[in-house]
Design a protein around this motif. Sequence first.
Motif, short mmCIF file in Angstrom:
data_model
loop_
_atom_site.label_atom_id
_atom_site.label_comp_id
_atom_site.label_asym_id
_atom_site.label_seq_id
_atom_site.Cartn_x
_atom_site.Cartn_y
_atom_site.Cartn_z
N LEU A 120 24.39 41.05 73.50
CA LEU A 120 25.87 39.60 73.90
C LEU A 120 26.76 40.94 74.45
O LEU A 120 26.95 40.06 75.19
N GLU A 121 26.73 41.96 73.04
CA GLU A 121 28.05 43.23 73.86
C GLU A 121 27.95 43.68 75.30
O GLU A 121 28.69 43.50 75.71
N LEU A 161 22.00 33.45 73.30
CA LEU A 161 22.91 32.76 72.32
C LEU A 161 22.02 31.77 72.09
O LEU A 161 21.93 30.79 70.34
N SER A 208 23.70 46.53 81.19
CA SER A 208 25.50 46.29 81.35
C SER A 208 25.61 46.36 82.73
O SER A 208 26.72 45.64 83.01
N HIS A 237 22.74 35.78 78.95
CA HIS A 237 24.36 35.82 78.05
C HIS A 237 23.73 34.35 76.90
O HIS A 237 24.07 34.16 75.83
N ASP A 238 23.43 33.46 77.54
CA ASP A 238 23.34 32.11 77.47
C ASP A 238 21.89 31.97 76.61
O ASP A 238 21.52 31.67 75.94
N SER A 242 28.25 40.39 78.15
CA SER A 242 29.63 40.38 77.49
C SER A 242 30.73 40.24 78.72
O SER A 242 30.75 41.56 78.97
N HIS A 272 22.79 40.76 68.94
CA HIS A 272 24.24 40.87 68.33
C HIS A 272 24.57 41.49 69.76
O HIS A 272 25.23 41.59 70.59
N LYS A 322 23.63 39.23 84.36
CA LYS A 322 24.06 38.49 83.00
C LYS A 322 24.39 37.28 81.97
O LYS A 322 24.26 37.30 81.30
N LYS A 323 25.69 35.90 82.64
CA LYS A 323 25.10 34.29 81.91
C LYS A 323 23.79 34.32 81.92
O LYS A 323 23.87 33.44 80.16
#
Length: 129
Positions: free
Chosen positions: A125-126, A77, A62, A73-74, A129, A122, A69-70
């Motif tokens: 992802l949190e 996804l 985090s 994240h990508d 984000s 998930h 992070k991006k």
Amino acid sequence: MVGEEGAFVLGWDEVLTEEELSMTLKVLCMSEEEFKEYKEQDGWEDDSEEEENSTLSNEALSRLKAPCKKLLHDSVLLTLESYRSDLKAEQDLLSNKEAFEKLSRREQQALHVRYGQKRILHQLLELVS
């Protein structure tokens, strides 16, 4: 940088393949100039002690820099898109006793595994984000 599988192993509390993920994020988030310099200085070996002392716990994830992070994240996804169903569909099937019991034992086990994988993704992802 990444083993033959080309995947990272995530647990509930930390990254289990933290050395591989840490090095991959570091390299992928470098500018072309930083990468050339790093490679020329044999930076691959110089960071071994630094990497051993770092742990990619959920808390550390985090606190990653925005580009890392991006990227994570990508990547998460894209991984989630590779599943045929989403987390909600898995939850619904698990909570529907009649439908769940119609599945073979193997299908039930696969459902539990997929559900666990998606929950971890998930959670990641949190964190990023």
